[in-house]
Scaffold this motif. Structure first.
Motif, PDB file in Angstrom:
ATOM      1  N   MET A  80       0.848  -1.189   0.000  1.00  0.00           N
ATOM      2  CA  MET A  80       0.000   0.000   0.000  1.00  0.00           C
ATOM      3  C   MET A  80       0.878   1.231   0.000  1.00  0.00           C
ATOM      4  O   MET A  80       1.931   1.254   0.642  1.00  0.00           O
ATOM      5  N   ILE A  81       0.430   2.240  -0.691  1.00  0.00           N
ATOM      6  CA  ILE A  81       1.126   3.529  -0.628  1.00  0.00           C
ATOM      7  C   ILE A  81       0.443   4.347   0.455  1.00  0.00           C
ATOM      8  O   ILE A  81      -0.696   4.792   0.302  1.00  0.00           O
ATOM      9  N   SER A  82       1.150   4.528   1.533  1.00  0.00           N
ATOM     10  CA  SER A  82       0.558   5.319   2.608  1.00  0.00           C
ATOM     11  C   SER A  82       0.779   6.799   2.316  1.00  0.00           C
ATOM     12  O   SER A  82       1.487   7.172   1.393  1.00  0.00           O
ATOM     13  N   ARG A  83       0.161   7.582   3.154  1.00  0.00           N
ATOM     14  CA  ARG A  83       0.273   9.025   2.930  1.00  0.00           C
ATOM     15  C   ARG A  83       1.717   9.479   3.088  1.00  0.00           C
ATOM     16  O   ARG A  83       2.210  10.325   2.340  1.00  0.00           O
ATOM     17  N   VAL A  84       2.389   8.872   4.056  1.00  0.00           N
ATOM     18  CA  VAL A  84       3.780   9.248   4.298  1.00  0.00           C
ATOM     19  C   VAL A  84       4.639   8.949   3.074  1.00  0.00           C
ATOM     20  O   VAL A  84       5.461   9.757   2.645  1.00  0.00           O
ATOM     21  N   GLU A  85       4.406   7.760   2.515  1.00  0.00           N
ATOM     22  CA  GLU A  85       5.215   7.383   1.349  1.00  0.00           C
ATOM     23  C   GLU A  85       4.938   8.307   0.174  1.00  0.00           C
ATOM     24  O   GLU A  85       5.855   8.729  -0.543  1.00  0.00           O
ATOM     25  N   LEU A  86       3.668   8.624   0.003  1.00  0.00           N
ATOM     26  CA  LEU A  86       3.325   9.528  -1.094  1.00  0.00           C
ATOM     27  C   LEU A  86       3.970  10.889  -0.876  1.00  0.00           C
ATOM     28  O   LEU A  86       4.506  11.505  -1.799  1.00  0.00           O
ATOM     29  N   LEU A  87       3.919  11.322   0.365  1.00  0.00           N
ATOM     30  CA  LEU A  87       4.536  12.605   0.685  1.00  0.00           C
ATOM     31  C   LEU A  87       6.017  12.593   0.359  1.00  0.00           C
ATOM     32  O   LEU A  87       6.556  13.578  -0.129  1.00  0.00           O
ATOM     33  N   GLN A  88       6.656  11.471   0.652  1.00  0.00           N
ATOM     34  CA  GLN A  88       8.091  11.413   0.378  1.00  0.00           C
ATOM     35  C   GLN A  88       8.371  11.594  -1.102  1.00  0.00           C
ATOM     36  O   GLN A  88       9.266  12.331  -1.498  1.00  0.00           O
ATOM     37  N   VAL A  89       7.573  10.895  -1.910  1.00  0.00           N
ATOM     38  CA  VAL A  89       7.800  11.025  -3.356  1.00  0.00           C
ATOM     39  C   VAL A  89       7.516  12.443  -3.807  1.00  0.00           C
ATOM     40  O   VAL A  89       8.279  13.044  -4.569  1.00  0.00           O
ATOM     41  N   LEU A  90       6.429  12.984  -3.304  1.00  0.00           N
ATOM     42  CA  LEU A  90       6.078  14.343  -3.711  1.00  0.00           C
ATOM     43  C   LEU A  90       7.171  15.327  -3.321  1.00  0.00           C
ATOM     44  O   LEU A  90       7.545  16.194  -4.093  1.00  0.00           O
ATOM     45  N   ARG A  91       7.642  15.134  -2.114  1.00  0.00           N
ATOM     46  CA  ARG A  91       8.677  16.040  -1.641  1.00  0.00           C
ATOM     47  C   ARG A  91       9.896  15.968  -2.542  1.00  0.00           C
ATOM     48  O   ARG A  91      10.540  16.969  -2.844  1.00  0.00           O
ATOM     49  N   ALA A  92      10.200  14.760  -2.979  1.00  0.00           N
ATOM     50  CA  ALA A  92      11.383  14.606  -3.830  1.00  0.00           C
ATOM     51  C   ALA A  92      11.206  15.287  -5.169  1.00  0.00           C
ATOM     52  O   ALA A  92      12.160  15.768  -5.760  1.00  0.00           O
ATOM     53  N   MET A  93       9.963  15.340  -5.618  1.00  0.00           N
ATOM     54  CA  MET A  93       9.778  15.783  -6.992  1.00  0.00           C
ATOM     55  C   MET A  93       9.365  17.227  -7.140  1.00  0.00           C
ATOM     56  O   MET A  93       9.219  17.699  -8.263  1.00  0.00           O
ATOM     57  N   MET A  94       9.186  17.896  -6.015  1.00  0.00           N
ATOM     58  CA  MET A  94       8.747  19.268  -6.140  1.00  0.00           C
ATOM     59  C   MET A  94       9.886  20.213  -5.831  1.00  0.00           C
ATOM     60  O   MET A  94      10.808  19.884  -5.125  1.00  0.00           O
ATOM     61  N   GLY A  95       9.734  21.378  -6.320  1.00  0.00           N
ATOM     62  CA  GLY A  95      10.761  22.375  -6.093  1.00  0.00           C
ATOM     63  C   GLY A  95      10.816  22.796  -4.641  1.00  0.00           C
ATOM     64  O   GLY A  95       9.967  22.478  -3.825  1.00  0.00           O
TER      65      GLY A  95
END
Lengths: 193, 809
Positions: free
Chosen positions: A127-142
């Motif tokens: 499962m992609i938890s919110r934390v994991e999603l946040l990590q990816v988002l954080r990596a990909m945003m400016g």
């Protein structure tokens, strides 16, 4: 092409690999050359810093995760067979099935999506938890995006994709949210001779 | 009030223009633009001169004279340029109109109006688009700009398809059109015309070619996906080779007469195609190399070094024209070849100048071309109407274009990795626009040999109007209706959006890992050849060294600085980085949300600022809110989240610089992205490095301020763009949980020594390194840095007390 047949002998389990992944012998040879190039210390296997030697990966926001995807759980090194298996995910889908091709080839849509899913799901619980999603988002945003904004985006994304309201995205939900995307096109590279 | 402003502008503009044009025509100025009137003008000016002379000798010494003839030619030229520019100003003042009707169509209509005014004043069309002016003074800069801004990688990776369309497609168009028209002529559909088969083929050849000017003008506003665009655009540029050959060959045939044509002549025609095409490209290539060589040596005359590009580019065009080779191919390849080198060799300001002046000239030329295309129509002398001919031409052009595209694509798709989709093919067929080049060629026809020249000119004009105006207007709705894949994909859900970017980054990474692009044999060979030979000759030595070593050197320096930066990070929780980051984000955020939320729910924003101390966080859906307003919130939040993503997601390497735009001049925004990403990666790697407990104080990354980001406040601790130093044991973030020890890494002796040896690196050196840039100027600072490193090793000082020096830079 005469030289390639002699080099093929160096590659362990060449025939099986070809059968399993669908690469041709020329592809496999190229990949082996690349493997040897990356394997600076000639150990026959790659470690994370071999990957990091590919300079451009440092410029990739999810470079670290992708490198990690090559190493299965707990493993420190990756051998040629695993290397090829991972790369097989990125072959363009075969338009005409060869007889004897495995039923679920590495480059099927599901397998490709699974690979992408695993980039998010680092702890491997499916499962992609919110934390994991946040990590990816954080990596990909400016850098200009604040934590609150990121949280709101992650919240929104989970809301859109999470159909059974368990506050995490399962693989099926992931697949469903991407059904409009041409996965084959988006996740294939041309493997050159 | 807004509207009134526009209305006033329109009125003012039109009045001004009418005044100008009537002033021009009222003066009876016979412009050199029009060949026919040139004889008349001479006699007239002689007449005037004698009048003047006669007049002045009688009345004594004049204090002021009206010396119109003295300045006539340049005055009229300048006036026309001004009029065209003002027309464009008036047209572009209203975005609603230009988003529906492409600017080129509006310019043609504007040309109609002007032509009408001139016709009304003069009863004869004094100004038309003559071939000389068009081919020598208006077309080259458009093509040079196209070549210079061409995305080379994309172009060459699709080269095969482009060549197929350009060569085979154009030949097919020409042959099919000529033969069909002839067939219809034989069948009697056109009445009584004096045109033979050869002349039909000649007409077919001149109208078959897709026009680059028209393609740019129409496609620019549509933003189709880059592959589609490069296919159409590349075809329009390369088909000139074919057009020139066909036109000359058929013109020669027409002159010779039908009886003289035998196999030898036909073979000569085919050979001439190869000569013209490759010769033209070769000329362009040579001139491109010349430009690169010249810019390599222009360090002392940086003020004018931009001029060389234009002069040499123009010379390549004229040289090819002189040798009867394809001039358009020459100038395209000149631009494409010299891109890389002049961008590297020249001073930044010169590069900017070149880019801007190119766009200026190209845009200006385009404007003038379209205006004159409109004016040229208002000329009763040339109009011959033959319903059959014209309508059949239109019909056949349209149909054969589609047939050609579909057939060729069907063949091509067998060989391509990513097949060209059906929808894209439709757009490609529909995008076969004819333009001014066809008109220019038509006016070049010899009236003696081709009796029906006027008919052909008229037909060409009508075809051009049809394609530019009607197809231009309908292109955008068609693209939307068919849901053509656009350059900027409009995502539906956030997950899709994010995932799209993930895919992009993923593919780039996999390509890098598997070395697929690098290992392509031919490309490898070319890259090696280019690096070893061409760059050596054509690029400034300092720049070359820069490119090779910059990453390595930078990385080493950064690591040293990183370790010394430890103390600051340890000492304060929120370093300069965090502070600035939040501030800028805060500002944007407040601006965005303030307006929207104040309308919807004024009370919410007041409630939520309890814990954040003045910061308005995003009202998350999880807060308790009134049911009714929740939907409103959700929608706005949805839009805002999407907007945020759109704005801030890293674009990834593939997506930059592929939009060819005539009107927009993009500063490289991806530079800061690259730097941010790299900084983050290095930071995370060094963090995990910290956890291996080597007894070295945990470093935080800082990177150097590389390119032109003077605006970013955290300059002293900002960006770098270097590759990896493999001898350093690094960990990647994928290991869950920060820092899992791996004894294997700790054992590496060399880095720890180096780390300890390098640790006491004073950040005072950062000041020196801060203005380092990856440009030609700053290469000297590398040398400084190099020597400084060697020197500083001897004097270790703990960096703890040198924050001020950090902050200063």
């Amino acid at each position: 092409m005469g030289s390639s047949s002699s080099n093929m002998n160096h590659i362990p389990d060449a025939e099986e690999l070809m059968q399993e992944t669908g690469f041709s012998s020329a592809h496999l040879l190229r990949l082996y050359e690349r493997f040897e190039f990356l394997d600076r210390e000639k150990r026959g296997e790659l470690s994370p810093d071999d990957f990091e030697a590919v300079g451009r990966l440092a410029l990739n926001p999810i470079g670290g995760r992708i490198i990690g995807a090559f190493f299965s759980q707990g493993q420190e090194t990756v051998d040629f067979a695993s290397f090829v298996r991972i790369l097989a995910h990125f072959r363009p889908a075969d338009t005409n099935r060869r007889d004897g091709a495995p039923q679920d080839p590495a480059n099927s849509q599901t397998r490709k999506l699974k690979f992408a899913f695993q980039l998010y799901d680092q702890d491997g619980d499916g499962m992609i938890s919110r934390v994991e999603l946040l990590q990816v988002l954080r990596a990909m945003m400016g850098i200009q995006v604040t934590e609150e904004q990121l949280q709101s985006i992650a919240e929104r994304a989970i809301q859109e994709a999470d159909l059974d309201r368990d506050d995490a995205i399962s693989f099926d939900e992931f697949k469903k949210s991407l059904e409009k995307v041409n996965i084959d096109h988006k996740m294939s590279i041309r493997f050159l001779r | 009030m807004y509207r009134f402003g526009f209305v006033r502008l329109w009125l003012l503009g039109s009045v001004l223009l009418i005044f100008l044009t009537s002033a021009v025509t009222g003066n009876n100025g016979d412009l050199a633009l029009s060949n026919q009137e040139s004889h008349q003008s001479e006699s007239k000016s002689n007449l005037n001169k004698t009048e003047h002379g006669h007049g002045s000798s009688v009345t004594g010494i004049p204090i002021v004279k009206f010396k119109w003839l003295h300045v006539e030619s340049p005055y009229i030229i300048a006036l026309w340029i001004l009029v065209a520019g003002l027309g464009k100003l008036v047209i572009e003042s209203n975005h609603h109109v230009t988003s529906v009707i492409p600017e080129s169509a509006l310019l043609i209509c504007f040309g109609f109006i002007l032509g009408g005014i001139i016709w009304g004043a003069d009863k004869v069309q004094t100004f038309t688009l003559t071939p000389v002016v068009f081919f020598f003074y208006l077309l080259p800069q458009v093509i040079l700009d196209a070549g210079y801004s061409m995305p080379n990688k994309l172009f060459f990776s699709n080269m095969g398809a482009i060549l197929v369309y350009a060569v085979i497609g154009t030949c097919w168009n020409a042959a099919s059109l000529g033969l069909s028209l002839w067939g219809c002529h034989m069948g009697g559909a056109m009445g009584d015309l004096d045109i033979g088969l050869l002349q039909y083929l000649l007409f077919g050849s001149l109208i078959a070619a897709v026009d680059p000017v028209a393609v740019i003008a129409v496609f620019e506003q549509v933003h189709v996906n880059e592959v589609l665009f490069i296919l159409v655009f590349g075809e329009s540029l390369l088909n000139d080779g074919v057009t020139v050959v066909l036109f000359n060959v058929f013109e020669a045939f027409v002159s010779l007469g039908g009886s003289q044509i035998d196999a030898v002549e036909i073979i000569k025609g085919i050979i001439s195609f190869f000569v013209v095409a490759f010769g033209g490209s070769l000329v362009g290539f040579v001139f491109g190399l010349l430009i690169s060589l010249v810019t390599r040596c222009t360090k002392n005359i940086q003020i004018i070094e931009a001029g060389f590009v234009f002069v040499l580019g123009y010379l390549s065009y004229l040289t090819a024209e002189m040798l009867s080779l394809s001039a358009i191919l020459a100038i395209v390849f000149c631009g494409m070849c010299c891109q890389k080198y002049i961008n590297a060799n020249m001073d930044e300001r010169s590069v900017t100048t070149v880019r801007f002046v190119m766009k200026l000239l190209a845009n200006g030329s385009e404007t003038i071309i379209f205006v004159f295309l409109g004016i040229s129509a208002i000329d009763k002398g040339i109009w011959v109407w033959n319903t059959g001919f014209i309508l059949l031409t239109l019909f056949f052009i349209f149909v054969y274009r589609f047939i050609g595209v579909f057939f060729l694509t069907w063949i091509l798709n067998k060989f391509r990795l990513v097949p060209i989709e059906f929808i894209d093919q439709v757009i490609m067929g529909y995008g076969g626009l004819r333009g001014a080049v066809a008109y220019g060629l038509a006016t070049l026809l010899d009236e003696e040999k081709i009796k029906e020249k006027n008919l052909m000119v008229c037909t060409t004009l009508i075809v051009v109007y049809f394609t530019v105006i009607i197809q231009g207007i309908t292109m955008k709705p068609l693209v939307n209706w068919l849901k053509v894949k656009k350059a900027a994909v409009a995502e539906v859900s956030l997950v899709e959006k994010v995932q799209d970017k993930v895919f992009d980054h993923l593919l780039v990474a996999i390509e890098d890992i598997s070395g697929q692009i690098g290992h392509n044999y031919m490309r490898d060979k070319w890259n090696n050849f280019e690096k070893n030979w061409m760059s050596r000759i054509l690029m400034k030595p300092s720049v070359r060294k820069n490119r090779d070593y910059v990453f390595k050197v930078f990385h080493q320096l950064n690591l040293k600085d990183a370790m010394s930066y430890v103390a600051e990070v340890r000492g304060e929780r929120r370093g300069s980085l965090e502070f600035i980051r939040n501030e800028t984000a805060l500002v944007n955020f407040k601006k965005k949300f303030d307006d929207e939320y104040s309308e919807i729910m004024p009370d919410i924003t007041a409630d939520m600022s309890d814990d954040q101390g003045g910061i308005d966080p995003v009202p998350c859906v999880s807060l308790e809110m009134h049911k009714q307003t929740m939907n409103g919130v959700r929608e706005t939040e949805d839009i805002n989240s999407h907007h945020l993503l759109q704005q801030h997601l890293y674009k990834g390497r593939k997506q930059h610089r592929h939009r060819y735009s005539r009107t927009h001049f993009d500063v490289n925004k991806d530079e800061s992205e690259v730097q941010e990403i790299f900084q983050r990666t290095m930071r995370s790697r060094l963090e995990s490095f910290k956890s291996t407990k080597m007894g070295v104080a945990p470093p935080k990354t800082i990177s150097k301020h590389t390119k032109k980001d003077q605006q970013q406040k955290f300059s002293e601790a900002s960006e770098s763009a270097s590759g990896c130093d493999t001898s350093f044991p690094m960990r990647v973030t994928y290991r869950a949980g920060a820092g899992i020890e791996n004894p294997a890494f700790i054992d590496m002796v060399a880095p720890s020594e180096r780390a300890q040896g390098r640790l006491p690196w004073t950040p005072s050196n950062l000041r020196r390194l801060a203005p380092l840039r990856l440009s030609t100027h700053s290469t000297d600072s590398f040398v400084i840095a190099d020597t400084s490193i060697a020197g500083e090793i001897m004097y270790p000082t703990w960096p703890g007390n040198n924050f001020e020096s950090l902050r200063k830079s």
